[in-house]
Design an enzyme around this catalytic site. Structure first.
Site, PDB file in Angstrom:
ATOM      1  N   GLU A 244       0.768  -1.184  -0.053  1.00 35.76           N
ATOM      2  CA  GLU A 244       0.026   0.040   0.044  1.00 35.76           C
ATOM      3  C   GLU A 244       0.925   1.200  -0.037  1.00 35.76           C
ATOM      4  OE1 GLU A 244      -2.768   0.485   3.204  1.00 35.76           O
ATOM      5  OE2 GLU A 244      -3.608   2.305   2.295  1.00 35.76           O
TER       6      GLU A 244
ATOM      7  N   ASN B  31      -4.475   5.160  -2.117  1.00 32.56           N
ATOM      8  CA  ASN B  31      -5.572   5.754  -1.454  1.00 32.56           C
ATOM      9  C   ASN B  31      -6.436   6.983  -2.215  1.00 32.56           C
ATOM     10  OD1 ASN B  31      -5.820   4.377   1.296  1.00 32.56           O
ATOM     11  ND2 ASN B  31      -3.734   4.806   0.975  1.00 32.56           N
TER      12      ASN B  31
ATOM     13  N   GLU C 244      -7.982   2.325  -3.407  1.00 31.52           N
ATOM     14  CA  GLU C 244      -8.436   2.018  -1.741  1.00 31.52           C
ATOM     15  C   GLU C 244      -9.443   3.577  -1.647  1.00 31.52           C
ATOM     16  OE1 GLU C 244      -6.215   1.252   1.438  1.00 31.52           O
ATOM     17  OE2 GLU C 244      -5.098  -0.347   0.551  1.00 31.52           O
TER      18      GLU C 244
ATOM     19  N   ASP D 155     -11.962   0.489   1.833  1.00 32.21           N
ATOM     20  CA  ASP D 155     -10.983   0.818   2.957  1.00 32.21           C
ATOM     21  C   ASP D 155     -11.662   1.137   4.072  1.00 32.21           C
ATOM     22  OD1 ASP D 155      -8.564   1.138   3.981  1.00 32.21           O
ATOM     23  OD2 ASP D 155      -7.908   2.953   3.078  1.00 32.21           O
TER      24      ASP D 155
ATOM     25  N   GLU E 256      -6.108  -4.806   8.410  1.00 32.17           N
ATOM     26  CA  GLU E 256      -5.079  -3.977   8.518  1.00 32.17           C
ATOM     27  C   GLU E 256      -4.668  -3.939   9.904  1.00 32.17           C
ATOM     28  OE1 GLU E 256      -6.326  -0.154   6.060  1.00 32.17           O
ATOM     29  OE2 GLU E 256      -7.749  -0.232   7.780  1.00 32.17           O
TER      30      GLU E 256
END
Ligand code: C2E
Ligand code: CA
Ligand code: CA
Length: 755
Positions: free
Chosen positions: A514, A572, A604, A634, A691
């Site tokens: 990520e 993101n 995300e 997310d 996560e």
């Protein structure tokens, strides 16, 4: 005889010629021609001043002086007539040639006086009538003193009859007044640098000297006339160029001082006069002067009272009758000088604009008055209640500290809420004795008020930390703006992309990373995304940042793939970026430029963002999946949406929020929820990534609950792209502690302190 207004040079030459004529009249040889010469010279003066008159715009100065010069010209004209008719030359005190200039001078004095007053830039707003009284009274007072002096000391030549004496004294009085006025005008009116002010004063002084030296001799008449004519020429020379006479508002002080001097002189003459011995003359003049000055003083007092009223009006708010901003500032300045501290409340009515807009200004005004009435009841007697404008008020509380001022603020708030039923936001700030600074007090009370407003209203005390933070935020926002404006090169240097591995729970293989942004701030060091992403969103810079990061992340991933490390890269997307009309085109561009396979890119988007505008989310995500780009939901579990809502979305991944991960080991209920969620997600074809996995036990539980991938400090902290390859090689070597491929407790590889 007039001259072109466009010829100041010519007019100056004319004045010089006039002066020569007047001078020539004084030569013994020219005695017979003196009246003619003087009349000619005088006509020059009249013509030149009349030229100025035509120019106009000098606020009437030259109109009065043209009249002055014209009236003075009557004397040489009459003398010429007398001479041609053969009457006696200026030998006796009563002869026309001596008396005429004196009479003409007396008649011209008021006109000259008016001209001087007009020249004065420094106007009192009702100067003229008052100044007139002052002027006449001054002449009377000076004459009174002169008559008294003459009675006692007899300084005038004996043969003069009484009326001639008085005429002479009046002339001298008028000259003294004119000289005094000219000096005052020059001094107060800011004319000191205008040489003409000095020239006029010199001419008047010379006239005074000549008048004082008259001894009833044969040539008195010619001399006096010549002196006046020369003075007229001086005025004419002055008139060649316009005068500055912009009116400047003035205090009533100057006329007050003048009145006082005149009054003192008149009273002194009255006191010193012994009527049987000195006759009624001095008393009569002095009484006249006293009367005039008294009227003037009464006038002046009325002016002052008016001034006080208008000052008061300038300090009060019309609508509420409270002190206005200016008045409050004055009070603050005074408070700063006191030996006690000062508290300040800054009050803003909540949603006042709505009332005004919906119900009209009348309702708004009425509301303001009611608020003021209610608030005033809650205030201590020595408080200064002011309306700063609109719906903003302030209360100055002498001697109050934070605690005292807060108490007053609360009482005020309660009174208004109870009686008027409207909310207030009140900021409280106090400064201790010796440190009271009006600007600071206002600014900090304002900051407190805004903080109170943001917190939903009520009373808030100034907090220097909050203030410092908000200032820091503002500074950071400016830096961020500058960074984005500076363009690609600086963005590349200061924006840092760190990557955090995502590990397949079953196999322990790293399957993706990520991308998480940081800002290498030149002064503040490495900044976590929480410190600046909100700012970027607020400043409208998010899209630019995201596009930049998309390019960087896809380029890095393409490079790894090229080097035999085929990893997914997750980026993101913020809410605003999801709504960007060009998002799909940007994604195409990013993929084309990096050469990354679309399937390797995961975008995300948080659950809350997706739910904010489901239609848009659906359209965009469909567009993305059509390209083969993956969509990840997310922070799943932090919003209130149920997974069912998300079934329409063509997402490929679900990221279980850290809130679940940290509890899954110890809370069976959480474990059940995770298990159900994972089952449902799998049924919908979604991969589940957990996560914030920090320990192996948690990872193991997640594995048992069928979670597909794990991301967290257990494996690695986010790290710079350069370290990713090395870390992967180490992981492939099987480092003890974690899953195969995990590097437990990897030191913060560029991770951020807050993590
Ligand atoms: P996120 O998307 O939920 O990212 C995961 C955050 O959790 C990251 O914080 C990561 O460093 C942290 N984290 C990872 N593993 C662990 C762990 O085991 N324990 C704990 N306590 N934390 C862990 P980070 O990097 O500070 O990012 C914070 C948030 O900032 C991200 O949350 C994401 O919402 C946002 N963000 C970061 N980079 C970007 C970006 O490029 N664009 C956008 N729009 N948002 C970003
Ligand atoms: Ca994320
Ligand atoms: Ca997350």
């Amino acid at each position: 005889m007039t001259l072109s207004p466009a010829a100041p040079r010519r007019r100056e030459a004319a004045v010089a010629a006039g002066a020569l004529l007047a001078g020539a009249a004084l030569l013994p040889a020219a005695r017979g021609a003196a009246p003619v010469l003087l009349l000619l010279a005088h006509l020059v003066a009249v013509a030149v001043v009349a030229g100025a008159l035509r120019r106009g715009g000098d606020d009437g100065v030259w109109r009065w002086w043209a009249a002055t010069v014209a009236v003075l010209g009557l004397a040489p004209a009459a003398a010429l007539v007398a001479a041609s008719s053969g009457s006696s030359p200026a030998s006796t005190p009563g002869s026309s040639s001596a008396v005429l200039p004196a009479l003409a001078a007396l008649a011209a004095a008021p006109l000259a006086y008016q001209g001087l007053v007009r020249w004065n830039r420094f106007r009192t707003y009702v100067s003229d009538p008052g100044d007139w009284l002052n002027g006449v009274s001054a002449v009377l007072a000076i004459t009174a003193a002169g008559v008294l002096l003459q009675r006692r000391a007899g300084f005038l030549p004996a043969p003069w009859p009484a009326w001639r004496e008085q005429l002479w004294l009046l002339d001298v009085g008028a000259l003294v007044l004119l000289l005094g006025t000219a000096a005052t005008v020059a001094a107060i009116g800011g004319l000191a640098r205008d040489r003409r002010a000095w020239a006029v004063q010199c001419a008047l002084a010379a006239l005074l000297v000549v008048s004082l030296c008259l001894r009833g001799g044969a040539s008195d008449g010619v001399r006096l006339q010549a002196a006046w004519t020369l003075a007229a020429l001086v005025v004419a020379a002055c008139s060649v160029r316009p005068v500055r006479s912009a009116a400047v508002p003035a205090s009533s002080q100057a006329p007050a001082v003048g009145s006082f001097i005149v009054l003192a002189l008149a009273v002194a003459v009255l006191a010193a006069t012994d009527v049987p011995r000195d006759g009624w003359g001095p008393t009569a003049y002095a009484l006249g002067a006293t009367l005039g000055v008294s009227v003037r003083v009464v006038h002046l007092l009325r002016e002052l009272a008016q001034l006080a009223v208008s000052r008061r009006e300038a300090l009060t708010d019309e609508l509420t009758g409270l002190a206005n901003r200016r008045a409050l500032l004055q009070h603050l300045v005074v408070a700063a000088r006191q030996r006690h501290g000062t508290g300040l409340l800054l009050i803003d009515i909540d949603r006042f604009k709505e009332v005004n807009d919906r119900q009209g200004h009348h309702a708004g005004d009425a509301l303001l008055r009611r608020v003021v009435a209610a608030a005033a009841r809650a205030l201590p007697a020595d408080a200064v209640f002011a309306r700063l404008g609109g719906d903003e008020f302030a209360v100055l509380l002498p001697g109050c500290d934070d605690e005292g001022a807060t108490a007053v603020g609360r009482a005020l708030h309660e009174a208004v809420v109870r009686h008027v039923d409207i909310g207030l936001s009140i900021g409280v700030r106090s400064l201790p004795a010796g440190a009271v600074d009006p600007d600071r007090l206002l600014r900090q009370a304002d900051t407190a008020m805004y903080a109170a407003k943001t917190a939903g209203g009520g009373v808030g005390v100034y907090d220097s930390d909050v203030d410092a933070r908000s200032r820091e935020r503002a500074a950071l926002a400016a830096d961020l703006k500058a960074l984005v404006a500076a363009g690609e090169h600086r963005l590349r240097r200061e924006l840092v992309v760190h990557y955090q591995p995502q590990v397949d729970v079953l196999t322990g293989r790293v399957v993706g990373v990520e991308a998480l942004v940081r800002w290498e701030h030149p002064v503040r060091g490495l900044l976590a995304p929480v410190t600046f992403l909100d700012l970027a969103e607020e400043q409208g810079l998010m899209d630019e940042l995201t596009v930049h990061l998309l390019h960087r992340a896809t380029a890095d991933a393409a490079l790894w793939a090229h080097g035999g490390l085929p990893l997914r890269v997750s980026v993101n997307l913020s809410a605003s970026t999801l709504a960007h009309p060009d998002l799909l085109r940007i994604v195409d561009d990013v993929l084309a430029r990096s050469g990354l396979a679309p399937g390797r890119l995961v975008l995300e988007v948080t659950e809350t963002t997706l739910m904010a505008d489901p239609d848009l989310a659906l359209a965009v995500t469909r567009g993305l999946t059509r390209r083969g780009v993956q969509l990840s939901i997310d922070d799943y579990g932090t919003g209130y949406s149920s997974l069912a809502y998300l079934t329409d979305l063509p997402a490929t991944e679900l990221k279980l929020d850290r809130a679940f991960t940290v509890r899954v080991l110890h809370e069976p209920r959480t474990a059940q929820i995770v298990e159900a969620t994972v089952a449902l997600a799998h049924r919908l074809g979604l991969r589940v990534v957990a996560e914030g996995v920090e320990d192996a036990a948690t990872r193991d539980v997640l594995g048992r609950l069928d979670v597909d991938e794990s991301q967290g400090y257990l494996h690695a902290r986010p790290m710079p792209p350069g370290q990713v390859r090395r870390w992967l090689e180490l992981a492939a070597g099987g480092v003890p502690g974690g899953v195969p491929g995990g590097v437990p407790g990897e030191p913060a590889a560029g991770g951020v302190a807050q993590e």
